[in-house]
Scaffold this active site. Structure first.
Site, PDB file in Angstrom:
ATOM      1  N   SER A 287       0.856  -1.186   0.000  1.00 37.40           N
ATOM      2  CA  SER A 287       0.000   0.000   0.000  1.00 37.40           C
ATOM      3  C   SER A 287       0.889   1.231   0.000  1.00 37.40           C
ATOM      4  O   SER A 287       2.044   1.181   0.448  1.00 37.40           O
ATOM      5  CB  SER A 287      -0.888   0.004   1.253  1.00 37.40           C
ATOM      6  OG  SER A 287      -1.498   1.262   1.448  1.00 37.40           O
TER       7      SER A 287
ATOM      8  N   TYR B 298      -1.608  -0.682  10.373  1.00 40.16           N
ATOM      9  CA  TYR B 298      -1.626  -0.898   8.928  1.00 40.16           C
ATOM     10  C   TYR B 298      -0.345  -0.392   8.270  1.00 40.16           C
ATOM     11  O   TYR B 298       0.272  -1.100   7.455  1.00 40.16           O
ATOM     12  CB  TYR B 298      -2.837  -0.198   8.330  1.00 40.16           C
ATOM     13  CG  TYR B 298      -3.075  -0.513   6.871  1.00 40.16           C
ATOM     14  CD1 TYR B 298      -3.575  -1.743   6.487  1.00 40.16           C
ATOM     15  CD2 TYR B 298      -2.810   0.433   5.877  1.00 40.16           C
ATOM     16  CE1 TYR B 298      -3.802  -2.039   5.146  1.00 40.16           C
ATOM     17  CE2 TYR B 298      -3.039   0.154   4.540  1.00 40.16           C
ATOM     18  CZ  TYR B 298      -3.536  -1.085   4.177  1.00 40.16           C
ATOM     19  OH  TYR B 298      -3.755  -1.368   2.848  1.00 40.16           O
TER      20      TYR B 298
END
Length: 266
Positions: free
Chosen positions: A153, A167
């Protein structure tokens, strides 16, 4: 060396290759399974949700591909070994691995229990490691190389103020795993790369594309950082996936490919 010049598109061919896609019931996993199926690969779609998995397998078959569903999660060494074994049982080999399984859990660090942090790390990092290990062993035994594509990501490179400590840390670790395995398997013909998107259209982000005041406000703030001036669409991930899964990327390994409209460039 110039055999591709008469048909440059052959560089992107995956017809007949056997591809395992974990997280195949999720937005990127389902897309990956269908893109590879549409390109002629034999697909082993893996997911914990049986109904959603059956739907994806049906869509892959509707595209003319051979496809099988494996109702498992890459949650342990035994499960990952079993996933690879089922792929071999069905199609005799493994050529491509796409790890699209994972999760997010948003909370300020002071409000997040350690167990929640570890759960995100397990889903995004440990399971990527276990699945790459299981498929890599098979690829090494075959001795003909292979393609491993992990899911990162833009948050692996950039922080976020809204409670993304788990995350962001997990995706940074996926980036490190990508580089480490790219080096470790560099002389084996197995390439290991990651796709790192920013926000793209999916069931979870559909609200950001809507014409509501909330969506417009959030979108405007986000797009101020995106040179391309728009959010991502599924097709923006399909091209990079096909590149990294085919011989077009044979000289690329340990690379994190940002599918982000320039978000991480500025």
């Amino acid at each position: 060396m110039s055999d591709f010049l008469s048909d440059p598109m052959s560089l992107f061919g995956v017809k007949g290759k056997v591809a395992i896609v974990t997280g195949a019931s999720g937005a990127f996993g389902a897309l990956a399974a269908k893109v590879l199926a549409g390109a002629g690969a034999k697909v082993i779609a893996v997911a914990g949700s049986k109904d959603a998995l059956d739907e994806v397998v049906g869509e892959c078959r509707a595209l003319g591909a051979e496809a099988e569903g494996v109702n498992r999660r890459p949650s342990s060494e035994a499960e990952c070994d079993a996933i690879v074994a089922e792929a071999v049982q069905h199609y005799g080999r493994v050529d491509i691995l796409v790890v699209a399984s994972g999760k997010n859990d948003v909370a300020k660090i002071t409000e997040m229990a350690p167990e929640r942090f570890l759960d995100v790390m397990d889903a995004n990092v440990t399971q990527s490691w276990l699945m790459a290990r299981a498929a890599g062993k098979r690829m090494l035994a075959q001795g003909q190389g292979g393609k491993v594509v992990l899911m990162s990501s833009a948050r692996g490179k950039l922080g976020h103020p809204a409670g993304y400590s788990a995350y962001c840390a997990s995706k940074a670790a996926v980036d490190g795993l990508t580089r480490a395995l790219g080096c470790e398997w560099g002389d084996t013909g197995i390439t290991v790369n990651a796709i790192a998107p920013t926000v793209f259209r999916s069931p979870l982000t559909a609200w950001m594309f809507e014409d509501t005041e909330r969506a417009k406000t959030v979108r405007a703030g986000f797009l101020a950082r995106v040179p391309r001036g728009r959010l991502g669409e599924p097709a923006d991930l399909a091209g990079p996936l096909l590149f990294l899964a085919s011989r077009a990327s044979d000289f690329y390994t340990g690379h994190v490919l940002y599918a982000d409209g320039g978000y991480t460039a500025g």
